[in-house]
Design a protein around this motif. Structure first.
Motif, PDB file in Angstrom:
ATOM      1  N   SER A  98      33.269  -1.219   1.620  1.00 13.58           N
ATOM      2  CA  SER A  98      32.028  -0.462   1.471  1.00 13.58           C
ATOM      3  C   SER A  98      31.273  -0.848   0.206  1.00 13.58           C
ATOM      4  O   SER A  98      30.105  -0.481   0.036  1.00 13.58           O
ATOM      5  CB  SER A  98      32.315   1.041   1.467  1.00 13.58           C
ATOM      6  OG  SER A  98      33.027   1.421   0.297  1.00 13.58           O
ATOM      7  N   ALA A 204      29.299  -6.235  11.964  1.00 13.09           N
ATOM      8  CA  ALA A 204      29.811  -4.865  11.948  1.00 13.09           C
ATOM      9  C   ALA A 204      31.130  -4.829  11.185  1.00 13.09           C
ATOM     10  O   ALA A 204      31.927  -5.768  11.252  1.00 13.09           O
ATOM     11  CB  ALA A 204      30.019  -4.373  13.369  1.00 13.09           C
ATOM     12  N   GLY A 215      31.269  -0.931  16.308  1.00 12.82           N
ATOM     13  CA  GLY A 215      30.346  -0.045  15.616  1.00 12.82           C
ATOM     14  C   GLY A 215      29.066  -0.783  15.291  1.00 12.82           C
ATOM     15  O   GLY A 215      28.901  -1.962  15.644  1.00 12.82           O
ATOM     16  N   TRP A 218      26.037  -3.799   9.666  1.00 12.97           N
ATOM     17  CA  TRP A 218      25.782  -3.290   8.317  1.00 12.97           C
ATOM     18  C   TRP A 218      24.303  -2.931   8.186  1.00 12.97           C
ATOM     19  O   TRP A 218      23.954  -1.883   7.627  1.00 12.97           O
ATOM     20  CB  TRP A 218      26.176  -4.329   7.274  1.00 12.97           C
ATOM     21  CG  TRP A 218      26.049  -3.848   5.861  1.00 12.97           C
ATOM     22  CD1 TRP A 218      27.025  -3.314   5.072  1.00 12.97           C
ATOM     23  CD2 TRP A 218      24.854  -3.854   5.046  1.00 12.97           C
ATOM     24  NE1 TRP A 218      26.532  -2.982   3.833  1.00 12.97           N
ATOM     25  CE2 TRP A 218      25.193  -3.303   3.790  1.00 12.97           C
ATOM     26  CE3 TRP A 218      23.541  -4.270   5.260  1.00 12.97           C
ATOM     27  CZ2 TRP A 218      24.270  -3.171   2.751  1.00 12.97           C
ATOM     28  CZ3 TRP A 218      22.615  -4.121   4.235  1.00 12.97           C
ATOM     29  CH2 TRP A 218      22.989  -3.571   2.998  1.00 12.97           C
ATOM     30  N   ASP A 220      22.152  -2.023  10.487  1.00 17.02           N
ATOM     31  CA  ASP A 220      21.814  -0.794  11.209  1.00 17.02           C
ATOM     32  C   ASP A 220      22.365   0.441  10.490  1.00 17.02           C
ATOM     33  O   ASP A 220      21.722   1.494  10.463  1.00 17.02           O
ATOM     34  CB  ASP A 220      22.377  -0.855  12.625  1.00 17.02           C
ATOM     35  CG  ASP A 220      21.628  -1.838  13.508  1.00 17.02           C
ATOM     36  OD1 ASP A 220      20.484  -2.188  13.165  1.00 17.02           O
ATOM     37  OD2 ASP A 220      22.197  -2.272  14.530  1.00 17.02           O
ATOM     38  N   GLN A 221      23.541   0.294   9.898  1.00 15.62           N
ATOM     39  CA  GLN A 221      24.132   1.419   9.169  1.00 15.62           C
ATOM     40  C   GLN A 221      23.341   1.781   7.929  1.00 15.62           C
ATOM     41  O   GLN A 221      23.324   2.936   7.497  1.00 15.62           O
ATOM     42  CB  GLN A 221      25.562   1.081   8.768  1.00 15.62           C
ATOM     43  CG  GLN A 221      26.618   1.487   9.764  1.00 15.62           C
ATOM     44  CD  GLN A 221      27.997   1.416   9.158  1.00 15.62           C
ATOM     45  OE1 GLN A 221      28.319   0.483   8.420  1.00 15.62           O
ATOM     46  NE2 GLN A 221      28.828   2.400   9.448  1.00 15.62           N
ATOM     47  N   HIS A 222      22.685   0.772   7.342  1.00 17.67           N
ATOM     48  CA  HIS A 222      21.989   0.998   6.083  1.00 17.67           C
ATOM     49  C   HIS A 222      20.464   1.043   6.272  1.00 17.67           C
ATOM     50  O   HIS A 222      19.714   0.653   5.392  1.00 17.67           O
ATOM     51  CB  HIS A 222      22.369  -0.093   5.075  1.00 17.67           C
ATOM     52  CG  HIS A 222      23.796   0.023   4.604  1.00 17.67           C
ATOM     53  ND1 HIS A 222      24.853  -0.398   5.365  1.00 17.67           N
ATOM     54  CD2 HIS A 222      24.315   0.535   3.464  1.00 17.67           C
ATOM     55  CE1 HIS A 222      25.982  -0.164   4.720  1.00 17.67           C
ATOM     56  NE2 HIS A 222      25.692   0.413   3.574  1.00 17.67           N
TER      57      HIS A 222
END
Length: 228
Positions: A98, A204, A215, A218, A220-222
């Motif tokens: 992370s 991912a 999942g 990165w 899309d997550q951020h």
């Protein structure tokens, strides 16, 4: 299909060339004990123009480093499993995944990936340090990134020095576990390791047993913090 010829090259830096927008690899040339040279291609910019994710530790401590010091200089193939010295960002306690963050290839005040890799390579050359480059071995001029090659470079070496799982289309063919790339440097003078781990924003950080994404990427997550 996982990448082929996964392994690690051990050698000492003899020269290096920073990357550019035309050739998004920082190229390090290593030599083994017989002065056989190897090309190490370190991604400092993704092919879509987005910034590469990186994590660096200038005092890296992990039990696996003891095994690396016993390796013969040159290329050592590695089995892609938990019982070898293979790297897996998501399944081994190498670093806090992370904590990876994007860094531009070139930026203000040397705050860029090219400058960071250059500092590591320069220090390794000056201090006669041992460099361990993990990734996919090659021994010809027919690679997909052959257009990035430059004159007077050895035909053999290693690339894919980044996470090699969690890819979506069109790179899902490279997905696999225990086959991630990385750059580790051992400075014998102060018995210190410097480790650099790289990934792409489109990858991912959650994968299945085949290394396929389970999942979001990165980016899309951020919230799309990518230049794509």
């Amino acid at each position: 299909m996982p990448i082929q010829n996964y392994g690690v090259i051990r050698g000492q830096v003899v020269r290096y060339t920073p990357g550019s927008t035309q050739s998004p690899h920082f190229i390090i040339i290593l030599a083994d004990n017989s002065n056989q040279e190897y090309q190490v291609d370190v991604n400092v910019l993704s092919r879509d123009g987005s910034e590469v994710l990186y994590y660096a530790n200038e005092n890296f401590q992990n039990d696996m480093t003891q095994n690396l010091l016993s390796l013969t200089p040159g290329f050592t193939p590695l089995e892609s499993n938990a019982n070898s010295d293979a790297l897996d960002y998501l399944r081994e306690s190498l670093f806090d995944i992370s904590a990876m963050k994007p860094l531009p290839m070139d930026g203000p005040s040397q705050n860029d990936l090219d400058a960071f890799i250059g500092t590591v390579a320069s220090s390794a050359q000056t201090d006669n340090a041992s460099v361990f480059a993990f990734g996919q071995y090659f021994n010809d001029n027919s690679r997909s990134d052959a257009q990035d090659r430059r004159e007077n470079l050895p035909a053999q070496g290693i690339h894919d020095i980044h996470m090699n799982q969690g890819n979506g289309s069109p790179y899902e063919r490279d997905n696999g576990t225990y086959q991630d790339g990385g750059l580790l440097v051992y400075f014998p003078k102060d018995q210190r390791w410097v480790a650099t781990f790289l990934a792409f924003q489109t990858q991912a950080f959650q994968t299945d047993d085949q290394g396929n994404p389970t999942g979001p990427s990165w980016a899309d997550q951020h919230g799309g913090e990518t230049m794509e």
